[in-house]
Design a protein around this motif. Sequence first.
Motif, PDB file in Angstrom:
ATOM      1  N   LEU A   1      69.043  37.535  35.552  1.00 53.78           N
ATOM      2  CA  LEU A   1      68.900  38.193  34.246  1.00 53.78           C
ATOM      3  C   LEU A   1      67.588  37.833  33.547  1.00 53.78           C
ATOM      4  O   LEU A   1      67.523  37.734  32.332  1.00 53.78           O
ATOM      5  CB  LEU A   1      70.100  37.868  33.345  1.00 53.78           C
ATOM      6  N   ALA A   2      66.536  37.665  34.324  1.00 54.91           N
ATOM      7  CA  ALA A   2      65.233  37.276  33.780  1.00 54.91           C
ATOM      8  C   ALA A   2      64.232  38.425  33.834  1.00 54.91           C
ATOM      9  O   ALA A   2      63.030  38.203  34.015  1.00 54.91           O
ATOM     10  CB  ALA A   2      64.697  36.061  34.533  1.00 54.91           C
ATOM     11  N   CYS A   3      64.698  39.644  33.652  1.00 58.29           N
ATOM     12  CA  CYS A   3      63.825  40.825  33.726  1.00 58.29           C
ATOM     13  C   CYS A   3      62.582  40.685  32.852  1.00 58.29           C
ATOM     14  O   CYS A   3      61.470  41.002  33.271  1.00 58.29           O
ATOM     15  CB  CYS A   3      64.596  42.068  33.310  1.00 58.29           C
ATOM     16  N   SER A   4      62.770  40.220  31.633  1.00 58.58           N
ATOM     17  CA  SER A   4      61.651  40.091  30.690  1.00 58.58           C
ATOM     18  C   SER A   4      60.544  39.207  31.252  1.00 58.58           C
ATOM     19  O   SER A   4      59.357  39.491  31.075  1.00 58.58           O
ATOM     20  CB  SER A   4      62.138  39.492  29.366  1.00 58.58           C
ATOM     21  N   LEU A   5      60.933  38.134  31.922  1.00 53.88           N
ATOM     22  CA  LEU A   5      59.953  37.189  32.457  1.00 53.88           C
ATOM     23  C   LEU A   5      59.266  37.747  33.693  1.00 53.88           C
ATOM     24  O   LEU A   5      58.076  37.499  33.912  1.00 53.88           O
ATOM     25  CB  LEU A   5      60.630  35.854  32.758  1.00 53.88           C
ATOM     26  N   TYR A   6      59.973  38.524  34.513  1.00 55.64           N
ATOM     27  CA  TYR A   6      59.345  39.155  35.678  1.00 55.64           C
ATOM     28  C   TYR A   6      58.320  40.190  35.234  1.00 55.64           C
ATOM     29  O   TYR A   6      57.217  40.250  35.768  1.00 55.64           O
ATOM     30  CB  TYR A   6      60.392  39.817  36.577  1.00 55.64           C
ATOM     31  N   VAL A   7      58.672  41.011  34.253  1.00 59.25           N
ATOM     32  CA  VAL A   7      57.756  42.054  33.771  1.00 59.25           C
ATOM     33  C   VAL A   7      56.469  41.431  33.247  1.00 59.25           C
ATOM     34  O   VAL A   7      55.379  41.930  33.498  1.00 59.25           O
ATOM     35  CB  VAL A   7      58.428  42.920  32.683  1.00 59.25           C
ATOM     36  N   ARG A   8      56.592  40.328  32.529  1.00 64.08           N
ATOM     37  CA  ARG A   8      55.430  39.678  31.915  1.00 64.08           C
ATOM     38  C   ARG A   8      54.688  38.743  32.866  1.00 64.08           C
ATOM     39  O   ARG A   8      53.695  38.138  32.489  1.00 64.08           O
ATOM     40  CB  ARG A   8      55.884  38.907  30.679  1.00 64.08           C
ATOM     41  N   GLY A   9      55.173  38.590  34.092  1.00 66.91           N
ATOM     42  CA  GLY A   9      54.525  37.703  35.053  1.00 66.91           C
ATOM     43  C   GLY A   9      54.793  36.231  34.792  1.00 66.91           C
ATOM     44  O   GLY A   9      54.118  35.373  35.348  1.00 66.91           O
ATOM     45  N   ARG A  10      55.785  35.899  33.981  1.00 68.60           N
ATOM     46  CA  ARG A  10      56.125  34.506  33.665  1.00 68.60           C
ATOM     47  C   ARG A  10      57.018  33.890  34.741  1.00 68.60           C
ATOM     48  O   ARG A  10      57.179  32.697  34.811  1.00 68.60           O
ATOM     49  CB  ARG A  10      56.841  34.407  32.317  1.00 68.60           C
ATOM     50  N   ARG A  11      57.632  34.756  35.551  1.00 70.73           N
ATOM     51  CA  ARG A  11      58.454  34.304  36.676  1.00 70.73           C
ATOM     52  C   ARG A  11      58.067  35.157  37.869  1.00 70.73           C
ATOM     53  O   ARG A  11      57.834  36.353  37.744  1.00 70.73           O
ATOM     54  CB  ARG A  11      59.937  34.451  36.350  1.00 70.73           C
ATOM     55  N   ASP A  12      58.003  34.514  39.043  1.00 71.83           N
ATOM     56  CA  ASP A  12      57.571  35.192  40.263  1.00 71.83           C
ATOM     57  C   ASP A  12      58.767  35.438  41.174  1.00 71.83           C
ATOM     58  O   ASP A  12      59.522  34.516  41.475  1.00 71.83           O
ATOM     59  CB  ASP A  12      56.535  34.324  40.980  1.00 71.83           C
ATOM     60  N   ALA A  13      58.935  36.666  41.603  1.00 67.47           N
ATOM     61  CA  ALA A  13      60.028  37.016  42.504  1.00 67.47           C
ATOM     62  C   ALA A  13      59.560  37.056  43.960  1.00 67.47           C
ATOM     63  O   ALA A  13      60.293  37.476  44.836  1.00 67.47           O
ATOM     64  CB  ALA A  13      60.627  38.363  42.116  1.00 67.47           C
ATOM     65  N   GLY A  14      58.342  36.620  44.225  1.00 71.06           N
ATOM     66  CA  GLY A  14      57.826  36.572  45.585  1.00 71.06           C
ATOM     67  C   GLY A  14      56.880  37.716  45.896  1.00 71.06           C
ATOM     68  O   GLY A  14      56.639  38.604  45.080  1.00 71.06           O
ATOM     69  N   ALA A  15      56.382  37.683  47.115  1.00 76.93           N
ATOM     70  CA  ALA A  15      55.412  38.678  47.564  1.00 76.93           C
ATOM     71  C   ALA A  15      56.024  40.074  47.533  1.00 76.93           C
ATOM     72  O   ALA A  15      57.149  40.281  47.976  1.00 76.93           O
ATOM     73  CB  ALA A  15      54.935  38.350  48.963  1.00 76.93           C
ATOM     74  N   GLY A  16      55.292  41.017  46.981  1.00 74.67           N
ATOM     75  CA  GLY A  16      55.725  42.409  46.937  1.00 74.67           C
ATOM     76  C   GLY A  16      56.787  42.713  45.892  1.00 74.67           C
ATOM     77  O   GLY A  16      57.352  43.796  45.885  1.00 74.67           O
ATOM     78  N   ALA A  17      57.052  41.768  45.019  1.00 75.25           N
ATOM     79  CA  ALA A  17      58.122  41.957  44.032  1.00 75.25           C
ATOM     80  C   ALA A  17      57.747  42.964  42.954  1.00 75.25           C
ATOM     81  O   ALA A  17      58.603  43.675  42.455  1.00 75.25           O
ATOM     82  CB  ALA A  17      58.490  40.627  43.392  1.00 75.25           C
ATOM     83  N   ARG A  18      56.508  42.997  42.575  1.00 70.35           N
ATOM     84  CA  ARG A  18      56.047  43.935  41.546  1.00 70.35           C
ATOM     85  C   ARG A  18      55.154  44.959  42.232  1.00 70.35           C
ATOM     86  O   ARG A  18      54.119  44.618  42.794  1.00 70.35           O
ATOM     87  CB  ARG A  18      55.253  43.213  40.448  1.00 70.35           C
ATOM     88  N   LEU A  19      55.560  46.197  42.181  1.00 70.57           N
ATOM     89  CA  LEU A  19      54.763  47.270  42.751  1.00 70.57           C
ATOM     90  C   LEU A  19      53.519  47.489  41.891  1.00 70.57           C
ATOM     91  O   LEU A  19      53.561  47.302  40.673  1.00 70.57           O
ATOM     92  CB  LEU A  19      55.588  48.550  42.812  1.00 70.57           C
ATOM     93  N   HIS A  20      52.440  47.882  42.520  1.00 68.64           N
ATOM     94  CA  HIS A  20      51.221  48.164  41.764  1.00 68.64           C
ATOM     95  C   HIS A  20      51.443  49.424  40.929  1.00 68.64           C
ATOM     96  O   HIS A  20      51.860  50.456  41.430  1.00 68.64           O
ATOM     97  CB  HIS A  20      50.032  48.362  42.693  1.00 68.64           C
TER      98      HIS A  20
END
Length: 163
Positions: free
Chosen positions: A119-138
Amino acid sequence: MQALTDKEIRAAFVNCTKGAAKRMFVPHDLDGRPWEDLDYLGWRDPQAPDRAYLVADLDGRPTGVALRSSGAGSGQARRSMCSMCLTTHSGGVSLMVAPKAGRAGQQGNSVGAYICADLACSLYVRGRRDAGAGARLHETITLEEKIRRTVANLEAFVGKVVA
């Protein structure tokens, strides 16, 4: 998001009884949360990992939703995408199901969405948490647009629970 107290969090829930809200686990580290980076407060119950909760500031007031997550998968780490923040994870997305508020929920109706298991969507969007390689699409949209999209997806989900 504005910082919330334990009392405000418990009073915000729309799809469970007041008794259930009173008994639910609320994190003890509310003072240490990065409130300025959160679009919603989300957590899992450490004593019952299939229970999760989120509280969002919608229309100027906190709105809480109790969730149940899907059981353990087949052991295969399949890449999945969160429907809130559009982050992809290997095994880090869960189907979260919320009973609808009011009479519909009492009749067993529910709403589901695939959401980041932590439930850390906010942190993934802002780059504060890393979900690994390829987690954020360009993407060519700005960070502010990504945040607005995440909030819109969250509002749509909570709106279905409340409807």
